[in-house]
Write an enzyme that holds these catalytic residues in place. Structure first.
Site, PDB file in Angstrom:
ATOM      1  N   LYS A 137      28.776  61.565  15.706  1.00 46.49           N
ATOM      2  CA  LYS A 137      28.129  61.237  14.420  1.00 46.49           C
ATOM      3  C   LYS A 137      27.637  59.790  14.426  1.00 46.49           C
ATOM      4  O   LYS A 137      26.524  59.502  13.974  1.00 46.49           O
ATOM      5  CB  LYS A 137      29.096  61.502  13.254  1.00 46.49           C
ATOM      6  CG  LYS A 137      29.352  62.992  13.045  1.00 46.49           C
ATOM      7  CD  LYS A 137      30.441  63.295  12.022  1.00 46.49           C
ATOM      8  CE  LYS A 137      30.718  64.798  12.011  1.00 46.49           C
ATOM      9  NZ  LYS A 137      31.666  65.243  10.996  1.00 46.49           N
ATOM     10  N   GLN A 181      36.820  63.001   8.148  1.00 42.00           N
ATOM     11  CA  GLN A 181      36.836  64.028   9.193  1.00 42.00           C
ATOM     12  C   GLN A 181      38.002  64.991   8.980  1.00 42.00           C
ATOM     13  O   GLN A 181      39.142  64.567   8.756  1.00 42.00           O
ATOM     14  CB  GLN A 181      36.917  63.355  10.584  1.00 42.00           C
ATOM     15  CG  GLN A 181      36.769  64.302  11.762  1.00 42.00           C
ATOM     16  CD  GLN A 181      35.401  64.982  11.805  1.00 42.00           C
ATOM     17  OE1 GLN A 181      34.392  64.431  11.370  1.00 42.00           O
ATOM     18  NE2 GLN A 181      35.349  66.201  12.305  1.00 42.00           N
ATOM     19  N   ASP A 204      29.343  65.128   2.865  1.00 43.26           N
ATOM     20  CA  ASP A 204      29.888  66.346   3.476  1.00 43.26           C
ATOM     21  C   ASP A 204      29.859  67.523   2.499  1.00 43.26           C
ATOM     22  O   ASP A 204      30.107  68.667   2.895  1.00 43.26           O
ATOM     23  CB  ASP A 204      31.341  66.093   3.895  1.00 43.26           C
ATOM     24  CG  ASP A 204      31.532  66.189   5.400  1.00 43.26           C
ATOM     25  OD1 ASP A 204      30.643  66.739   6.071  1.00 43.26           O
ATOM     26  OD2 ASP A 204      32.573  65.727   5.895  1.00 43.26           O
TER      27      ASP A 204
HETATM   28  N1  LIG Z   1      34.419  66.310   7.562  1.00 40.70           N
HETATM   29  C1  LIG Z   1      34.056  67.319   8.380  1.00 40.70           C
HETATM   30  N2  LIG Z   1      34.945  67.795   9.263  1.00 40.70           N
HETATM   31  C2  LIG Z   1      34.569  68.820  10.075  1.00 40.70           C
HETATM   32  C3  LIG Z   1      33.258  69.349  10.024  1.00 40.70           C
HETATM   33  C4  LIG Z   1      32.384  68.837   9.067  1.00 40.70           C
HETATM   34  O1  LIG Z   1      31.203  69.289   8.925  1.00 40.70           O
HETATM   35  N3  LIG Z   1      32.802  67.808   8.274  1.00 40.70           N
HETATM   36  N4  LIG Z   1      32.860  70.308  10.938  1.00 40.70           N
HETATM   37  C5  LIG Z   1      33.674  70.599  12.091  1.00 40.70           C
HETATM   38  C6  LIG Z   1      33.449  69.746  13.311  1.00 40.70           C
HETATM   39  N5  LIG Z   1      32.142  69.095  13.462  1.00 40.70           N
HETATM   40  C7  LIG Z   1      31.829  68.074  12.653  1.00 40.70           C
HETATM   41  O2  LIG Z   1      32.636  67.369  12.111  1.00 40.70           O
HETATM   42  C8  LIG Z   1      31.279  69.399  14.570  1.00 40.70           C
HETATM   43  C9  LIG Z   1      31.585  70.376  15.475  1.00 40.70           C
HETATM   44  C10 LIG Z   1      30.764  70.598  16.613  1.00 40.70           C
HETATM   45  C11 LIG Z   1      29.621  69.852  16.795  1.00 40.70           C
HETATM   46  C12 LIG Z   1      28.735  70.015  17.990  1.00 40.70           C
HETATM   47  O3  LIG Z   1      27.680  69.440  18.065  1.00 40.70           O
HETATM   48  N6  LIG Z   1      29.173  70.769  18.991  1.00 40.70           N
HETATM   49  C13 LIG Z   1      28.450  70.881  20.242  1.00 40.70           C
HETATM   50  C14 LIG Z   1      29.434  70.916  21.380  1.00 40.70           C
HETATM   51  C15 LIG Z   1      30.218  69.656  21.398  1.00 40.70           C
HETATM   52  C16 LIG Z   1      31.152  69.520  22.573  1.00 40.70           C
HETATM   53  O4  LIG Z   1      30.666  69.445  23.691  1.00 40.70           O
HETATM   54  O5  LIG Z   1      32.383  69.440  22.333  1.00 40.70           O
HETATM   55  C17 LIG Z   1      27.609  72.155  20.233  1.00 40.70           C
HETATM   56  O6  LIG Z   1      27.979  73.111  19.549  1.00 40.70           O
HETATM   57  O7  LIG Z   1      26.602  72.154  20.920  1.00 40.70           O
HETATM   58  C18 LIG Z   1      29.313  68.879  15.867  1.00 40.70           C
HETATM   59  C19 LIG Z   1      30.131  68.667  14.775  1.00 40.70           C
HETATM   60  C20 LIG Z   1      35.156  70.460  11.751  1.00 40.70           C
HETATM   61  N7  LIG Z   1      35.432  69.300  10.992  1.00 40.70           N
END
Ligand SMILES: Nc1nc2c(c(=O)[nH]1)N[C@@H](CN(C=O)c1ccc(C(=O)N[C@@H](CCC(=O)O)C(=O)O)cc1)CN2
Length: 378
Positions: A137, A181, A204
């Site tokens: 982020k 988070q 969020d």
């Molecule tokens: N406060 C928050 N917590 C969480 C959220 C949220 O939206 N707000 N969502 C999820 C986790 N998350 C963001 O926080 C998130 C998960 C995955 C990805 C992402 O880009 N994943 C990649 C792979 C990443 C890797 O290699 O590990 C993909 O899918 O291509 C971004 C954000 C839970 N908590």
């Protein structure tokens, strides 16, 4: 009426088969990738059509009427085809460019100091996945020109101390968006922390008032949670219509399942939410025109669960042992991708599907928060 033989033949085929036209672009194993705002027509799917007793009637123009009845005829058109890949990485890159332009416009209007959107992240504890997402982020913020600060806090922080951190960020005029988070450690009352975030900084979209408005007809939340918003944006940018469609959501989490179900209802889809107590999961999934899988179970959804031509959105991020990869594992979704891609019309990959969209939507929400606050203060 006199028909030429070519036209007659086409008419007969249309009547006898009673099938939607199969795109001439179908080519076996070929994969089509669509990103950005381009449209993605379903090009490939396995089709099985049964035509019983269809009547074909036409006039040969010689005063002779032919009446043909196709009884118990099975028209089988089985093709091994591949669904269009919805490229979340590319779509998110396009959105980041849009946000970057928005940030530049704010800076031109309000000056480089006051006009730069600011995001604060709050990370409690040392979960490696959470630390990775927070790092991603901050990197994305830097790319588009959003200033970001991080509050890294110990696992054993008290509820009151964490509330104080959030209150201080609420008071900071250079912080336009606040993100806590998730998940938080189990001794922390998540609901109380999220309720403390200033409504106008809730990028969020997890503040109870924003979630409440999301659940209500005719009400608009100030912000919508990022993953659900990213899913809707992927569908919109790929011209996938939802009105009257049956959308099935697997999972009822606060972060994805419940809010995406509410957004789908608002988009006039008919929505079924499945969970751990749902009976006949494959049978319900099979009815989905649009499937959103967000249960966190590696490759649970199999090809024979998917309705031919369905749109499949995979939100799962699960690691799976893979000795052939350098790390010894690889990321997979909740959907068995390869087999389901050959039945779906469109599908998101993991990684590179909804994940990058989550972060792009956070940036967009942050720019919106700054724009509202700055506009209100002038
Ligand atoms: N406060 C928050 N917590 C969480 C959220 C949220 O939206 N707000 N969502 C999820 C986790 N998350 C963001 O926080 C998130 C998960 C995955 C990805 C992402 O880009 N994943 C990649 C792979 C990443 C890797 O290699 O590990 C993909 O899918 O291509 C971004 C954000 C839970 N908590």
């Amino acid at each position: 009426m006199c028909l030429g033989s070519g036209r007659r033949w086409r008419l007969w085929r249309r009547c006898a088969e009673g099938l939607p036209r199969i795109s001439s672009g179908c080519t076996g194993e070929r994969k089509q990738t669509i990103g950005g705002a381009s449209s993605g027509a379903a090009t490939t799917q396995t089709r099985l059509a049964v035509a019983f007793g269809r009547r074909v009637l036409w006039d040969l123009g010689l005063g002779l009427v032919w009446r043909a009845r196709e009884a118990n005829r099975v028209v089988k058109v089985a093709e091994k085809m591949t669904g269009v890949v919805i490229d979340g990485k590319e779509t998110a890159a396009g959105i980041r460019k849009e946000v970057k332009r928005q940030v530049q416009a704010l800076e031109e209007k309000y000056g480089a100091e006051a006009g730069t959107p600011g995001l604060a992240t709050v990370l409690v504890g040392s979960r490696t996945d959470s630390a990775t997402y927070v790092r991603m982020k901050h990197k994305a913020c830097a790319e588009v020109g959003i200033k970001s600060i991080q509050r890294q806090l110990p696992e054993d922080i008290t509820q009151e101390a964490l509330l104080e951190v959030v209150r201080a960020l609420n008071q900071d005029p250079l912080v336009h968006g606040i993100l806590v988070q998730l998940p938080l450690p189990s001794h922390i009352n998540e609901e109380a922390i999220l309720a403390e975030v200033a409504l106008e900084k809730d990028v969020d979209g997890f503040h109870p008032l924003n979630i409440g408005k999301l659940a209500m007809k005719g009400r608009q939340p100030l912000f919508v949670p990022c993953t659900p918003l990213g899913i809707m944006e992927l569908l919109r940018r790929h011209n996938i219509s939802l009105a009257g469609k049956h959308a099935v959501v697997l999972g009822r989490s606060n972060i994805v399942g419940m809010p995406v179900a509410m957004l789908l209802v608002k988009a006039n889809a008919t929505v079924t939410v499945c969970h751990s107590q749902t009976t006949d999961l494959p049978g319900i999934v099979k009815q989905a025109d649009v499937l959103v899988a967000a249960v966190g179970r590696a490759e649970m959804v199999k090809a024979d669960w998917i309705k031919p031509g369905a749109v499949v959105i995979d939100v799962g991020i699960n690691s799976k042992d893979d000795p052939s990869s350098k790390k010894g594992y690889r990321l997979v979704g909740d959907v068995a991708y390869d087999e389901c891609a050959s039945v779906a019309s469109m599908i998101t990959p993991v990684p590179g599907g909804t994940g990058p969209m989550t972060i792009a939507m956070l940036l967009q929400n942050c720019a919106t928060a700054a724009s509202r606050t700055l506009g209100a203060s002038t």
